[in-house]
Scaffold this active site. Structure first.
Site, PDB file in Angstrom:
ATOM      1  N   LYS A  29       0.836  -1.201   0.000  1.00 27.11           N
ATOM      2  CA  LYS A  29       0.000   0.000   0.000  1.00 27.11           C
ATOM      3  C   LYS A  29       0.873   1.254   0.000  1.00 27.11           C
ATOM      4  O   LYS A  29       0.679   2.161  -0.813  1.00 27.11           O
ATOM      5  CB  LYS A  29      -0.910  -0.029   1.224  1.00 27.11           C
ATOM      6  N   ARG A 100      -3.368   3.187   8.586  1.00 24.07           N
ATOM      7  CA  ARG A 100      -3.674   2.000   7.780  1.00 24.07           C
ATOM      8  C   ARG A 100      -2.509   1.016   7.782  1.00 24.07           C
ATOM      9  O   ARG A 100      -1.363   1.408   7.674  1.00 24.07           O
ATOM     10  CB  ARG A 100      -3.946   2.409   6.324  1.00 24.07           C
ATOM     11  N   GLY A 109      -8.283  -6.762   4.001  1.00 22.01           N
ATOM     12  CA  GLY A 109      -9.179  -6.813   5.141  1.00 22.01           C
ATOM     13  C   GLY A 109      -8.675  -7.616   6.326  1.00 22.01           C
ATOM     14  O   GLY A 109      -9.391  -7.801   7.305  1.00 22.01           O
ATOM     15  N   MET A 111      -5.998  -6.964   8.300  1.00 21.74           N
ATOM     16  CA  MET A 111      -5.518  -6.168   9.421  1.00 21.74           C
ATOM     17  C   MET A 111      -6.394  -4.922   9.565  1.00 21.74           C
ATOM     18  O   MET A 111      -7.361  -4.776   8.865  1.00 21.74           O
ATOM     19  CB  MET A 111      -4.049  -5.829   9.221  1.00 21.74           C
ATOM     20  N   ARG A 373      -3.468  -1.731  -6.449  1.00 21.64           N
ATOM     21  CA  ARG A 373      -2.686  -2.977  -6.353  1.00 21.64           C
ATOM     22  C   ARG A 373      -3.091  -3.883  -7.510  1.00 21.64           C
ATOM     23  O   ARG A 373      -4.151  -3.704  -8.108  1.00 21.64           O
ATOM     24  CB  ARG A 373      -2.942  -3.679  -5.024  1.00 21.64           C
ATOM     25  N   HIS A 491      -7.875 -43.159  -1.581  1.00 24.64           N
ATOM     26  CA  HIS A 491      -8.291 -43.834  -2.809  1.00 24.64           C
ATOM     27  C   HIS A 491      -9.309 -43.005  -3.570  1.00 24.64           C
ATOM     28  O   HIS A 491      -9.165 -42.744  -4.765  1.00 24.64           O
ATOM     29  CB  HIS A 491      -8.868 -45.203  -2.470  1.00 24.64           C
ATOM     30  N   SER A 799      10.722 -44.676 -15.688  1.00 27.84           N
ATOM     31  CA  SER A 799       9.623 -43.784 -15.336  1.00 27.84           C
ATOM     32  C   SER A 799       9.571 -43.733 -13.812  1.00 27.84           C
ATOM     33  O   SER A 799       9.417 -44.769 -13.171  1.00 27.84           O
ATOM     34  CB  SER A 799       8.312 -44.308 -15.918  1.00 27.84           C
ATOM     35  N   CYS A 866       5.598 -40.560 -13.543  1.00 33.60           N
ATOM     36  CA  CYS A 866       4.182 -40.891 -13.679  1.00 33.60           C
ATOM     37  C   CYS A 866       3.440 -40.909 -12.354  1.00 33.60           C
ATOM     38  O   CYS A 866       2.303 -41.324 -12.273  1.00 33.60           O
ATOM     39  CB  CYS A 866       3.998 -42.226 -14.394  1.00 33.60           C
ATOM     40  N   TYR A 886       9.762 -36.208 -20.006  1.00 25.65           N
ATOM     41  CA  TYR A 886       8.319 -35.953 -20.015  1.00 25.65           C
ATOM     42  C   TYR A 886       7.727 -36.191 -18.629  1.00 25.65           C
ATOM     43  O   TYR A 886       8.272 -36.946 -17.827  1.00 25.65           O
ATOM     44  CB  TYR A 886       7.602 -36.848 -21.037  1.00 25.65           C
TER      45      TYR A 886
END
Ligand code: ADP
Ligand code: MG
Ligand code: MG
Length: 926
Positions: A29, A100, A109, A111, A373, A491, A799, A866, A886
């Site tokens: 700010k 402020r 909001g 503080m 901001r 799961h 992999s 993977c 990859y």
């Protein structure tokens, strides 16, 4: 910090001692208030006390800090007085200020702010006389007393149920005066409120409300430092990973007044639409109001632009006449100021090269800027703004790509609840946001019911304590899944994410009763067939049905994805076990399959029977007979998948899980199976009992299965090669890669490879045709990483199966982390859940070593990942850094991974370009 270092930075009249680069010291700010001054914009003068004083306050306490800043604050106030033409503490023309907070990262909001500081009984009278506007003065004074008492004197409701004592006084007087809104109070009413407030404060605190402005000021400054440690702020920092030692700055600024009458107003504006990303100036304002009135929801705020106002009226069901009369836009009420504000907005956006969120006040026809901001925004807005700002020439392609947080793409890919309906819905409770999306359906408690009801055309939500592989079909049939137990890697959660299906897990407060088929959520009881709605992105659970809208992928989304291809060096594949998944992933740009789990195919239809037959067979002959039944089914499935991925590599993993996962554990299904196999339940149960392992995840599974029962690997290899050869006949090009799971020693790999190659040669001879294929392995047992060079002698690709690798490296059973992981995370023993975010320091080092060792033996070794981590942006960045070729992830995460891969390449490149580049914390703050 030396004692001579500056602690206070002033701004005003288009000059400033700070600028936008100084966020660390001045907070966002303060730094931006300085910057707006330097840009020549109208900003009330003031000063910022540096964040370093917050640290000093925490360490040394109140008097040390006040001593340190006293002289500089007094000098700065004098400067403000001369700019404003009034005096702090004067009884006739007082300077009033706001105090402020403002830290490095925006914490909206979180503080506290205090307005109109400097007023007391005498100066209020004086100001009323001078301005001839007593209503405004008493309004300001009563606001000040309330804010100051709450923030500095801690006079607030004791608990959430208790009423706010200030609001109570206001409500009481409204009743007496028979009015509805605060702004209907007369000056006399407001004066009475001031009196009532002050006597209440005295009663509660035992002392008079402070009337000395300097006492007020020092009290407010220290209260802002205190607010850095208030509960809200601490929690917000935890959520957003903001370090505690950043501290907050304190901004003291001359007041301008939006509450001076009908030519005054206060509001908030956005340079683009924060929810859709559209390039339209928009926002809200209130006439004759102050501070947070607009967001507080006391009065209905009005729209800034005419266009926005009309849109609002349509959705709120307000007629054009009523809109014009009661809720006109700023563009209509103050056209000149609207234009000025819009111009400033444009300039700010151009200057910061990002969408701005602006706070402003209009005092008697004059516009004042109070804050700017970079605005927070939805995932969809992120994409649209980035793409458009690139097209508009504001951003380079690289910058545009870095602006989008990969995770947020999720929001664009799953169906969403309609906003209007969501606001009206009753919240039943909260679980973990396990798999994003929105789902509404009728409650069922059993997988079989989910399937049955779905076949009857009903939409269902499957509600379980937890799910197991046996529930898979039910999960497929359901719209969404809710479990009372289990975490983000349970799961249910993992499978649901893989399917792109909405799931909320771990709703601990819910009581599920399978017998009565009921679900208790606090006082509310729901039964089978009742409607329930889940938001998998927030973990919220709602009562009843909420309509959803399908996510439509915009042209901007495609444009962004195309941009990623210009930068990413890693490829993105998908984990897919069905042609449908493969096709979905291809649409998202997947460049192959990195993991196709053959066992997942075994659960469907007749296959599970043949699988069980194989498992329960007495000997090799019995097993072979069952495998012969499985072969055509497996081949057919693989043909579908290979076809869907035509022209792209497909990594197919041979059977991995412990076999007991395929046999039924519930009595009813055991009965059914015994009947089918024509044996007694007792015999079946005995067989199942002998399969019991005390630690199945470390037991008879992976290549240990394929090596002890080579006929299984033979059948699977045959299915793969035959599928590829059949497709070749139809001129469909395939690139199968056969992957051996759970290798730990070079000999294990070598043995599997021999079985695979021998079978393949056999099939080639039978067909009189060949195809190219590769044989490689997962690296998921720590020992495999340690001897990776030896394993690479037989493996053509690695992999990294980071789920198991994490499990075994930490020695944590993934399904049992619920008992200690939350504690570890809360107490900083672990920084992240290692099953979600790759543990770079431990598991990552094993990967790095294995990659290097593997490449030393076989320079063209292909490297992939993977595990679940293949879709996690920070893990992807790490993979890039160790030279992985990859990553592979579930279909719905493919776009996220593509963006993350591009960002990894861009950041890496920048790091090489300049040593000083840091990873743009400002962007991540959005
Ligand atoms: P937050 O960080 O919660 O947004 P602010 O410090 O921005 O808190 O203050 C909230 C609001 O108070 C501002 O948006 C503005 O409307 C009002 N406000 C703050 N300082 C002043 C001032 N000097 N003059 C007029 N209004 C102010
Ligand atoms: Mg603000
Ligand atoms: Mg594994």
């Amino acid at each position: 910090m030396t004692d001579t270092k500056k602690t206070v930075y002033t701004f005003g009249s288009k000059k400033a001692q700070g600028n936008a680069q100084m966020k660390d010291l001045l907070g966002g700010k303060g730094a931006n208030l300085c910057e707006m001054n330097l840009l020549g914009m109208p900003v009330p003068p003031g000063f910022t006390i540096s964040t370093e004083m917050c640290a000093l306050y925490s360490a040394g306490g109140r008097s040390i800090v006040l001593n340190r800043i006293k002289d500089e604050v007094q000098t700065a106030i004098t400067e403000m007085e001369s700019q404003m033409g009034n005096l702090f503490g004067s009884n006739t023309e007082p300077l009033l200020v706001s105090v402020r907070s403002g830290s490095r990262a925006s914490m909206p909001g979180m503080m506290d702010t205090i307005l109109n500081l400097g007023l007391n009984d005498k100066s209020a009278e004086g100001l009323a006389n001078k301005t001839g506007n007593p209503r405004f003065v008493w309004d300001s004074y009563r606001r000040f007393i309330q804010m100051y008492s709450e923030v500095v004197l801690h006079i607030k409701p004791l608990n959430r149920e208790a009423k706010n004592p200030f609001e109570e006084i206001i409500e009481e007087l409204k009743k007496v005066k028979n009015i509805k809104l605060d702004n209907e109070f007369t000056a006399e009413d407001l004066k009475e409120i001031v009196y009532l407030f002050k006597s209440m404060v005295k009663k509660v605190s035992g002392t008079d409300f402070p009337s000395d402005p300097w006492e007020q000021l020092w009290g407010a400054i220290t209260a802002v430092f205190d607010s850095w440690m208030n509960e809200r702020a601490v929690y917000y920092r935890q959520l957003n990973n903001i370090p505690e030692d950043w501290g907050t700055a304190v901004n003291v600024q001359a007041m301008v007044f939006g509450n001076m009458g009908i030519n005054s107003a206060t509001g908030v504006a956005f340079t683009r639409d924060a929810s859709t990303g559209e390039n339209i100036f928009n926002g809200e304002y209130l006439i004759n109001a102050q501070g947070e009135d607009v967001v507080a929801g006391i009065r209905t705020p009005q729209q800034i632009s005419l266009e926005g106002s009309k849109r609002w009226a349509t959705s709120a069901g307000v007629s054009e006449d009523e809109r014009f009369e009661k809720f006109p836009s700023l563009e209509e009420t103050m056209p000149k100021i609207f234009k000025e504000l819009q111009d400033i907005g444009l300039r700010l956006e151009e200057h910061y090269r990002d969408m701005q969120d602006i706070e402003f006040t209009i005092q008697e026809g004059q516009l004042w800027m109070l804050q700017t901001r970079n605005g927070k925004r939805t995932g969809a807005a992120m994409v649209k703004m980035s793409v458009e700002m690139f097209e508009e020439g504001i951003l380079t392609e690289k910058e545009a790509l870095l602006r989008v947080q990969p995770e947020r793409l999720d929001e664009l890919l799953h169906p969403v609840f309609e906003k209007n309906n969501l606001e009206k819905a009753v919240v039943l409770g909260q679980g973990l946001p396990a798999s994003p999306g929105a789902a509404s359906g009728q409650i069922v408690f059993f997988a079989e019911d989910a399937v049955k009801w779905a076949e009857e055309g009903k939409t269902v939500v499957l509600v379980r304590l937890e799910t197991s592989p046996e529930d898979l079909k039910g999960m497929v049939a359901a719209q969404g899944i809710l479990t009372a137990r289990g975490g983000m890697t349970s799961h249910a959660a993992v499978v649901a994410r893989g399917m792109g299906k909405c799931c909320v897990s771990g709703a601990e407060s819910f009581r599920i009763n399978y017998k009565t088929r009921t679900l208790k959520c606090g006082d509310i009881e729901l039964k089978e067939g009742d409607w329930i709605s889940l938001d998998g992105s927030t973990g919220k659970i709602y009562k009843g049905q909420i309509t959803t809208t399908a996510a439509t992928l915009s042209g901007d989304f495609d444009a962004l994805m195309n941009m990623t291809d210009n930068h990413a060096t890693m490829k993105v594949r998908t984990n897919a076990d069905t042609p449908q998944d493969a096709e979905a992933a291809r649409r998202f740009g997947a460049q192959g399959i990195g993991l196709c789990r053959t066992e997942h195919m075994f659960f469907e239809g007749d296959k599970i029977k043949a699988v069980r037959e194989m498992i329960l067979a007495e000997d090799k002959v019995g097993r072979n007979a069952a495998l012969a039944k499985l072969l055509p089914m497996q081949r057919q499935d693989l043909e579908g998948i290979l076809w869907a991925m035509e022209g792209l590599p497909v990594t197919i993993r041979l059977l991995d899980p412990p076999l007991h996962e395929f046999v039924p554990h519930e009595e009813a299904s055991q009965k059914e199976m015994a009947e089918e196999m024509d044996i007694s339940v007792a015999v079946l149960q005995e067989k199942i009992r002998t399969m019991h392992e005390s630690n199945p995840m470390l037991g008879h599974r992976g290549c240990r299965l394929g090596n002890t029962y080579p006929e299984i690997s033979e059948m699977q290899t045959r299915a793969i090669i035959e599928a590829a050869l059949n497709l070749k006949k139809a001129a469909i090009k395939t690139f199968p890669e056969i992957m051996i799971p759970l290798t730990g020693t070079p000999a294990e790999m070598e043995m599997q490879k021999k079985i695979v190659n021998k079978t393949a040669e056999q099939v080639f001879r039978e067909y009189g045709q060949r195809i190219d294929y590769k044989v490689g392995t997962m690296i998921e047992v720590p020992r495999a990483a340690l001897v990776a060079d030896k394993i690479a002698r037989s493996a053509e690709f690695f992999s990294f199966g980071t789920n198991d690798l994490t499990q075994m490296t930490f020695g944590y059973s993934r399904d049992d982390t619920g008992k200690f992981l939350p504690f570890y995370l809360e107490n900083g023993i672990l920084e992240n859940d290692p099953f979600q975010v790759l543990d770079q320091k431990g598991v990552g080092q094993l990967m790095k070593m294995a990659a290097a060792k593997g490449l030393s033996e076989r320079p063209d070794l292909k490297l992939g990942i993977c595990g679940e981590h293949g879709g996690d942006p920070s893990s992807i960045e790490f993979c890039h850094s160790i030279g992985i070729d990859y990553v592979s992830c579930s279909p719905f995460r493919v776009p996220i991974a593509r963006l993350a891969a591009a960002q990894a390449a861009i950041k890496n490149h920048k790091q090489i370009e300049s040593e000083s580049f840091n990873s743009q914390p400002e962007l991540l703050e959005i």
